[in-house]
Design an enzyme around this catalytic site. Sequence first.
Site, short mmCIF file in Angstrom:
data_model
loop_
_atom_site.label_atom_id
_atom_site.label_comp_id
_atom_site.label_asym_id
_atom_site.label_seq_id
_atom_site.Cartn_x
_atom_site.Cartn_y
_atom_site.Cartn_z
N ASP A 293 -29.97 72.41 67.37
CA ASP A 293 -29.39 73.17 66.25
C ASP A 293 -29.69 74.66 66.36
O ASP A 293 -30.64 75.08 67.02
CB ASP A 293 -30.00 72.69 64.93
CG ASP A 293 -29.57 71.28 64.56
OD1 ASP A 293 -28.89 70.64 65.38
OD2 ASP A 293 -29.93 70.83 63.46
N HIS A 435 -34.23 72.24 68.29
CA HIS A 435 -33.62 73.56 68.06
C HIS A 435 -33.64 74.36 69.36
O HIS A 435 -34.71 74.47 69.97
CB HIS A 435 -34.37 74.29 66.95
CG HIS A 435 -34.30 73.57 65.62
ND1 HIS A 435 -35.12 72.52 65.32
CD2 HIS A 435 -33.48 73.75 64.56
CE1 HIS A 435 -34.81 72.07 64.11
NE2 HIS A 435 -33.82 72.79 63.62
#
Length: 481
Positions: A293, A435
């Site tokens: 992400d 992430h």
Amino acid sequence: MKIKTLLLALMLLSFAALMVACDVQADYQPPILTNTSSIELETISESHKDYTLNIHYPVTNQLQIDDTLYSFIVSRIIKFKDDLLDAYPTNGTPIEGHYSLDFRVVTDTADAIAIIFTEKARLGGIDVYEERHTFNFNRHSGDMVSLDELFSNSPDFLEIISPLAYQKLLHSRNALEIDPVWLQEGTLPFIQNFNCFTYQSDGLHFIFNSGQIGQGHEGAQEIILNASDFKNLLSLNTQAFSKNYRPIIKPITEPELLPAANESTYFEPPALVATGKADPDSVHKKRVALTFDDGPHPKFTTQILDILKEYDSEATFFMLGNRVAPNAAIVKRVIAEGHGIGSHSWGHPKFTALNEYGVKQQIQLTQEAFLAQTGMKPFYVRVPFGRFNQEIQKWIDMPLIQWSVDPEDWKSKNPQKIATHVLEHVQDGSIVVLHDIHGATVQALPAILKGLSEMDYECVTVESLLGITPKGPKDQVYYKK
Ligand code: ZN
């Protein structure tokens, strides 16, 4: 004296009910209670050094209802854990958290189920929230019945309910503590003031959570609007609970999402069947979807792509729309190397703080950015912070991808810890959230991929794991396969 008044009230009530029953425009048909409840109880219990969690929830064995309830529960757990992390001091002793979710089934008939959840959270010895959540289902279709739907015969129902609710609350037993100005605001004829309701045998119950009609922690207040209250002003669409009823689908007005130039510009999942050489071993191979992400990041996303290539692995990148154009070459490389692309909104706001226009704008701008740079656009979304509600889900109108394994890479920034967490928690069908904006995640990736390969996992894209396509249903929420 009190008893006399009560008796009189009861007589009046039944008289009113009788009147209504004789009327062709019957206001209220109470659900007929069945005694053959098949509802079961499930429990989730977690006890960690910094929090405890206790959840009871119903299982109806109606797939759609159970899915809706389970998605709700998971989203509340994520919210609590987010709140716990937000309250986590950077130094010093961790604060203690307690979370509980309990429920009552208030209607259980052949046609309708109504459930009230009571949610309580304590952080560091303080009650941070106590909230009621309600669900009303058509038992046959599994669809939730909204207030709009229930009053579809009386479009101005809010104008009628609003003053009724105000009067009832003003004269309730806690009337002395009620601030009329606050109360008035909390009962204004806006749908969000009346979303917490249940359909029951004695009428419609409306719940006002603490903070809605008064200050702070005086707890939720409940009122009943029964047949006599409707007085022919309102007519309930009780059909919404009957067997072949399908909800009214409202057409979505502006802003419309930009359509792709043609269907083939959509991102198609790898065509396993089309190649005609399905590996017999792959049928039994365990599968996991790694997701990244908040990127693309000019340095870390590139490094992650290099590592994925080295391990012959696929992943999915949930990108921010505002980072797409500045990193167009990386986005193109992600697509060219067979990874999945998902939307993670334009600028990562909390969707629960936006209105319909705001949410749709976040989605639309991101779709346009992808389309302009690559000729393709995502067909699934990860909501920022994983926080959404049913309304937001409808506005997005694409499958939502949550996760089932979260090593909290952004928090620990410890490669060893990140890799260990993933390898210890992964299961066949897991979705792992990472992430691609932290060096620690990049450093953890080789150990994750090596470990997964040793445990005989195949890393695939989200669409491959879940079997979702651009033409498939758009109202699904996934946490894992
Ligand atoms: Zn994010």
